[in-house]
Every structure is written in structure tokens, then in C-alpha cells.
Write an enzyme that holds these catalytic residues in place. Structure first.
Site, PDB file in Angstrom:
ATOM      1  N   GLU A  31       0.865  -1.181   0.000  1.00 41.51           N
ATOM      2  CA  GLU A  31       0.000   0.000   0.000  1.00 41.51           C
ATOM      3  C   GLU A  31       0.906   1.236   0.000  1.00 41.51           C
ATOM      4  O   GLU A  31       1.708   1.419   0.917  1.00 41.51           O
ATOM      5  CB  GLU A  31      -0.868  -0.044   1.260  1.00 41.51           C
ATOM      6  N   ASP A  42      -5.615   9.544   8.522  1.00 38.55           N
ATOM      7  CA  ASP A  42      -4.287   9.080   8.933  1.00 38.55           C
ATOM      8  C   ASP A  42      -3.998   9.357  10.405  1.00 38.55           C
ATOM      9  O   ASP A  42      -4.387  10.393  10.938  1.00 38.55           O
ATOM     10  CB  ASP A  42      -3.196   9.757   8.088  1.00 38.55           C
TER      11      ASP A  42
END
EC number: 4.2.1.20
Length: 242
Positions: A31, A42
Site C-alpha cells: 500500500e 491518517d
């Protein structure tokens, strides 16, 4: 069935070097994070890595350029984790075309509503780029069925604070949720939430078809030697498929 190991790295100046190392040490899919100025999904470690990449001048164009030139060094599939704003700004069709041309297997778009993901799939499926479905542990069963019925590539189950205590055991309810998703899914169901240690891996692999490790990998690339990183990757891989 072999369990999938999906490590995450930030797309930065070391992108190809880091991705190559991962692909040579057990990664099944990598990823690659595309740095973005407002990364709402995030955690602090990945957010900081993204900010550093932006300071380095990294853009989606740079990432595509590197994958175009050196992607053949990466010996496994790779997906991009990007926010929809980047795709929109680039131009949807141009973005999917570039993904196809640079060998991108799929896209993880954390801020993309389900309905919009369906439009993108219908419009750009001929490019062969998968749109990976995300399922939060808070998603209700009706919505899960809808998401799972349209899933491609793999399903990424996401949650926060999923561990109980210090022993790395995951909450029983979380495991039941993953099992219920697997029962109706036609693609692998992987888990990605606070997985850091072989102990975490040993616990969650009993139910999940694979694991995503993000922040821990990013931290280790920042502070560990190459040998230490390889040793860590081997410990994860051995635990995952033991």
C-alpha cells in the site's frame, strides 16, 4: 489459504527502494500512501511522514513517474492509498489511465462515499484498476452487505482501539464482525488497525485473510537499519503463515 501481508509505506523519495525491500521480504501487496495536505484518515505517524514527503516536493506526478520507470523492481502488486481530492484535481479518467499504465493494482480512497465509488467502478472498470472497499467496525449489517456485494480485490476492515489490554488480543466482537463479513464475501477480508507486533498478527490471523501494517512499518523505515527492518518483516511473515 496463504494469508496476505500488506505493508504500507509513504510515497516519498525512498518509495522504490522501500517497496522493493518489502516485495523481497514477504509482502503480497504494498500500500503506497500519496501525501496529502489534509489526511483526515491518517494517524500521527503517517501524517508526519506525509508532511515530510510534501516538504520533499513529492506529488502524485512524482509517484507515477517513479512507478513508470522503476515499478518492475517491485516484485508484488501495489495499490495507492489516496484521497479523492487528488484524483479529482488530476482528472478522474487521466488518473485511472495513469494507474493502469504504471501497474497500479487498486486504489484505497478513505474519504470516498460508497455511492461515488460505484460510479467510478462503472465508469472506469475498463482500466482494470480495483477500487478497494473499506468497512468500519461501526458499519451496520445492511450497509456491510451492500458494500461487500460490490467488493473487488480485497476488503479492508478498519477500526480504532481494537485491542484489549497489553497482550495484543483483539476484542471478540471485532473477530465476530470479520467472520460475518467473510461469510458473505467473495474476496479476501483483511484487517488493518493498530497491528504492530507478531502477537497482534497471531491473534487476528485466526479470523482475517490477511493483515495491513501501516504506522509500524513507516516508523521502522524512519529509525531502523535495513537488517532490522528485514528481521521484523520476517517475524511478521513467519507468524502470519505458521
Amino acid at each position: 489459504m496463504t494469508k496476505l501481508f500488506i505493508p504500507y509505506i509513504m510515497g516519498d523519495k525512498d518509495l522504490i527502494e522501500n517497496a522493493t525491500l518489502l516485495s523481497e521480504n514477504g509482502a503480497d501487496i504494498i500500500e503506497i500512501g500519496v501525501p496529502f495536505s489534509d489526511p483526515v484518515a491518517d494517524g500521527p505517524v503517517i501524517m508526519e511522514a506525509g508532511q515530510q514527503a510534501i516538504k520533499q516536493g513529492i506529488t502524485i506526478d512524482y509517484i507515477f513517474e517513479q512507478l513508470e520507470k522503476h515499478g518492475n523492481q517491485i516484485k508484488c502488486q501495489y495499490v495507492l492509498m489516496t484521497y479523492y481530492n487528488i484524483i479529482c484535481h488530476y482528472g478522474e479518467q487521466a488518473f485511472f489511465e495513469k494507474c493502469r499504465d504504471t501497474g497500479v493494482y487498486g486504489l484505497i480512497i478513505p474519504d470516498l462515499p460508497f455511492e461515488l465509488s460505484q460510479r467510478l467502478k462503472q465508469q472506469f472498470s475498463h482500466y482494470g484498476v480495483k477500487i478497494i472497499s473499506l468497512v468500519a467496525m461501526t458499519t451496520d449489517d445492511k450497509r456491510i452487505k451492500e458494500i461487500v456485494s460490490h467488493a473487488e480485490g480485497f476488503i479492508y476492515t478498519v477500526t480504532m482501539n481494537a485491542t484489549t489490554g497489553q497482550n495484543g488480543a483483539f476484542h471478540p466482537e471485532l473477530k465476530r464482525k470479520i467472520e460475518s463479513i467473510k461469510a458473505i464475501a467473495n474476496v479476501p477480508v483483511v484487517a488493518g488497525f493498530g497491528i504492530r507486533t507478531p502477537q497482534h498478527v497471531a491473534d487476528i490471523k485466526e479470523v482475517a485473510d490477511g493483515i495491513v501494517i501501516g504506522s509500524e512499518i513507516v516508523k521502522r523505515f524512519k529509525s531502523n537499519t535495513r537488517e532490522e527492518i528485514i528481521k521484523y518483516l520476517q517475524s511478521i511473515q513467519q507468524t502470519l503463515n505458521n
